[in-house]
Design an enzyme around this catalytic site. Structure first.
Site, PDB file in Angstrom:
ATOM      1  N   GLY A  16       0.773  -1.242   0.000  1.00  0.00           N
ATOM      2  CA  GLY A  16       0.000   0.000   0.000  1.00  0.00           C
ATOM      3  C   GLY A  16       0.801   1.288   0.000  1.00  0.00           C
ATOM      4  O   GLY A  16       0.281   2.343   0.381  1.00  0.00           O
ATOM      5  N   SER A  17       2.050   1.249  -0.477  1.00  0.00           N
ATOM      6  CA  SER A  17       2.809   2.515  -0.467  1.00  0.00           C
ATOM      7  C   SER A  17       2.269   3.493  -1.513  1.00  0.00           C
ATOM      8  O   SER A  17       2.275   4.708  -1.291  1.00  0.00           O
ATOM      9  CB  SER A  17       4.307   2.269  -0.654  1.00  0.00           C
ATOM     10  OG  SER A  17       4.603   1.868  -1.958  1.00  0.00           O
ATOM     11  N   ASN A  18       1.802   3.001  -2.646  1.00  0.00           N
ATOM     12  CA  ASN A  18       1.172   3.912  -3.615  1.00  0.00           C
ATOM     13  C   ASN A  18      -0.160   4.429  -3.079  1.00  0.00           C
ATOM     14  O   ASN A  18      -0.516   5.585  -3.312  1.00  0.00           O
ATOM     15  CB  ASN A  18       0.977   3.222  -4.969  1.00  0.00           C
ATOM     16  CG  ASN A  18       2.249   3.254  -5.787  1.00  0.00           C
ATOM     17  OD1 ASN A  18       2.659   4.306  -6.258  1.00  0.00           O
ATOM     18  ND2 ASN A  18       2.898   2.100  -5.908  1.00  0.00           N
ATOM     19  N   MET A  94      -3.091  -7.266  -7.386  1.00  0.00           N
ATOM     20  CA  MET A  94      -2.500  -8.341  -8.178  1.00  0.00           C
ATOM     21  C   MET A  94      -3.549  -9.388  -8.546  1.00  0.00           C
ATOM     22  O   MET A  94      -3.476 -10.548  -8.162  1.00  0.00           O
ATOM     23  CB  MET A  94      -1.337  -8.981  -7.401  1.00  0.00           C
ATOM     24  CG  MET A  94      -0.261  -7.986  -7.012  1.00  0.00           C
ATOM     25  SD  MET A  94       0.256  -6.919  -8.378  1.00  0.00           S
ATOM     26  CE  MET A  94       1.906  -7.481  -8.630  1.00  0.00           C
ATOM     27  N   LEU A  97      -8.586  -8.813 -14.031  1.00  0.00           N
ATOM     28  CA  LEU A  97     -10.001  -8.425 -14.017  1.00  0.00           C
ATOM     29  C   LEU A  97     -10.701  -8.947 -15.271  1.00  0.00           C
ATOM     30  O   LEU A  97     -10.084  -9.061 -16.334  1.00  0.00           O
ATOM     31  CB  LEU A  97     -10.099  -6.897 -13.961  1.00  0.00           C
ATOM     32  CG  LEU A  97      -9.491  -6.279 -12.700  1.00  0.00           C
ATOM     33  CD1 LEU A  97      -9.272  -4.786 -12.870  1.00  0.00           C
ATOM     34  CD2 LEU A  97     -10.374  -6.564 -11.481  1.00  0.00           C
ATOM     35  N   ASN A 111      -4.150   2.258 -13.575  1.00  0.00           N
ATOM     36  CA  ASN A 111      -3.238   1.334 -12.895  1.00  0.00           C
ATOM     37  C   ASN A 111      -1.825   1.906 -12.943  1.00  0.00           C
ATOM     38  O   ASN A 111      -1.495   2.651 -13.867  1.00  0.00           O
ATOM     39  CB  ASN A 111      -3.245  -0.014 -13.634  1.00  0.00           C
ATOM     40  CG  ASN A 111      -2.286  -1.027 -13.015  1.00  0.00           C
ATOM     41  OD1 ASN A 111      -2.259  -1.211 -11.788  1.00  0.00           O
ATOM     42  ND2 ASN A 111      -1.487  -1.690 -13.844  1.00  0.00           N
ATOM     43  N   HIS A 113       2.162   0.655 -13.078  1.00  0.00           N
ATOM     44  CA  HIS A 113       3.000  -0.519 -13.335  1.00  0.00           C
ATOM     45  C   HIS A 113       4.462  -0.088 -13.244  1.00  0.00           C
ATOM     46  O   HIS A 113       4.834   0.959 -13.766  1.00  0.00           O
ATOM     47  CB  HIS A 113       2.693  -1.083 -14.728  1.00  0.00           C
ATOM     48  CG  HIS A 113       3.478  -2.320 -15.022  1.00  0.00           C
ATOM     49  ND1 HIS A 113       3.146  -3.548 -14.486  1.00  0.00           N
ATOM     50  CD2 HIS A 113       4.606  -2.511 -15.752  1.00  0.00           C
ATOM     51  CE1 HIS A 113       4.045  -4.448 -14.892  1.00  0.00           C
ATOM     52  NE2 HIS A 113       4.927  -3.843 -15.660  1.00  0.00           N
ATOM     53  N   GLU A 178       7.152   6.262  -8.638  1.00  0.00           N
ATOM     54  CA  GLU A 178       5.728   5.886  -8.642  1.00  0.00           C
ATOM     55  C   GLU A 178       4.932   6.797  -7.715  1.00  0.00           C
ATOM     56  O   GLU A 178       3.836   7.253  -8.044  1.00  0.00           O
ATOM     57  CB  GLU A 178       5.548   4.432  -8.187  1.00  0.00           C
ATOM     58  CG  GLU A 178       6.073   3.397  -9.152  1.00  0.00           C
ATOM     59  CD  GLU A 178       5.771   1.977  -8.689  1.00  0.00           C
ATOM     60  OE1 GLU A 178       4.635   1.699  -8.281  1.00  0.00           O
ATOM     61  OE2 GLU A 178       6.687   1.136  -8.734  1.00  0.00           O
TER      62      GLU A 178
END
Ligand code: GAR
Length: 204
Positions: A16-18, A94, A97, A111, A113, A178
């Site tokens: 959960g750092s982003n 991860m 979908l 998203n 990446h 990021e």
């Protein structure tokens, strides 16, 4: 009149750092156009859930394990709709979908990446970057399309790969980028400044 902040859900599976970077951007800028209204994890043990709770953000867990993909996605879709969610950010989510789910959110779901797409799709990205000997890598924020890591690209940031780089050192340098890039991309999306034209995104 100040426009309402767009209600955004962040989907996570782990650290959960982003997610933290998105929450901090949305909390610090009074004029930031999105608010993180829901954090949804497919894993109950995801560390990112605690980050959301620390910030008083509603969390939900829908376990994906052992569940049919379509049933899982339908459950997520129903929850997102019931919470009035307008935009979705995948942040280390991860799980592939279904095309139906992606279609329902197309143009409203993004998203991040950890590579310069279309290079190094998939997992084990930094190991492959180092093994390939590339001199530059980076990260990409893109719209989510049914094919994994293939949607129209919104923003990218580059990171040099020195000759003595390791997968760990590259991962750390990319992650720092990021955290700066994802809030910028969500801002553009929430302001309605992104126009999808086929595979390309025009910044309106
Ligand atoms: C990030 O590096 C993100 O780019 C990557 O997972 C990590 C999640 O870290 N996502 C993917 O590889 C998606 N294909 P975080 O949970 O600390 O944000």
């Amino acid at each position: 009149m100040i426009p309402a902040k767009r209600r955004t859900a962040v989907l996570i599976s782990g650290r959960g750092s982003n997610l933290r970077a998105l929450i901090e951007a949305s909390e610090t800028g009074a004029d930031y156009p999105a608010r993180i209204a829901l954090v949804l994890s497919n894993k109950p043990e995801a560390e990112g859930l605690a980050i959301a709770r620390e910030h008083g953000i509603e969390t939900a867990v829908i376990e994906s394990k052992g569940k049919e993909r379509a049933a899982f996605d339908a459950e997520m879709h129903a929850l997102l709709q019931s919470k009035g969610i307008e935009l979705v950010c995948l942040a280390g989510f991860m799980r592939l979908l279904t095309p139906d789910f992606v279609q329902a959110w197309y143009g409203r779901m993004i998203n991040i990446h950890p590579s310069l797409l279309p290079a190094f799709k998939g997992t084990q990205v930094h190991e492959r970057v180092v093994a390939a000997g590339v001199r530059v890598t980076g990260c990409t924020v893109h719209f989510v399309s049914p094919e994994m890591d293939e949607g129209p690209i919104i923003l990218q940031a580059t990171v040099p790969v020195p000759p003595d780089a390791t997968a760990e050192s590259v991962a750390a340098a990319v992650l720092e980028q990021e955290h700066a890039l994802y809030p910028q991309a969500l801002k553009l999306l929430a302001e309605g400044k992104l126009v999808i034209e086929g595979q390309r995104v025009r910044l309106g």
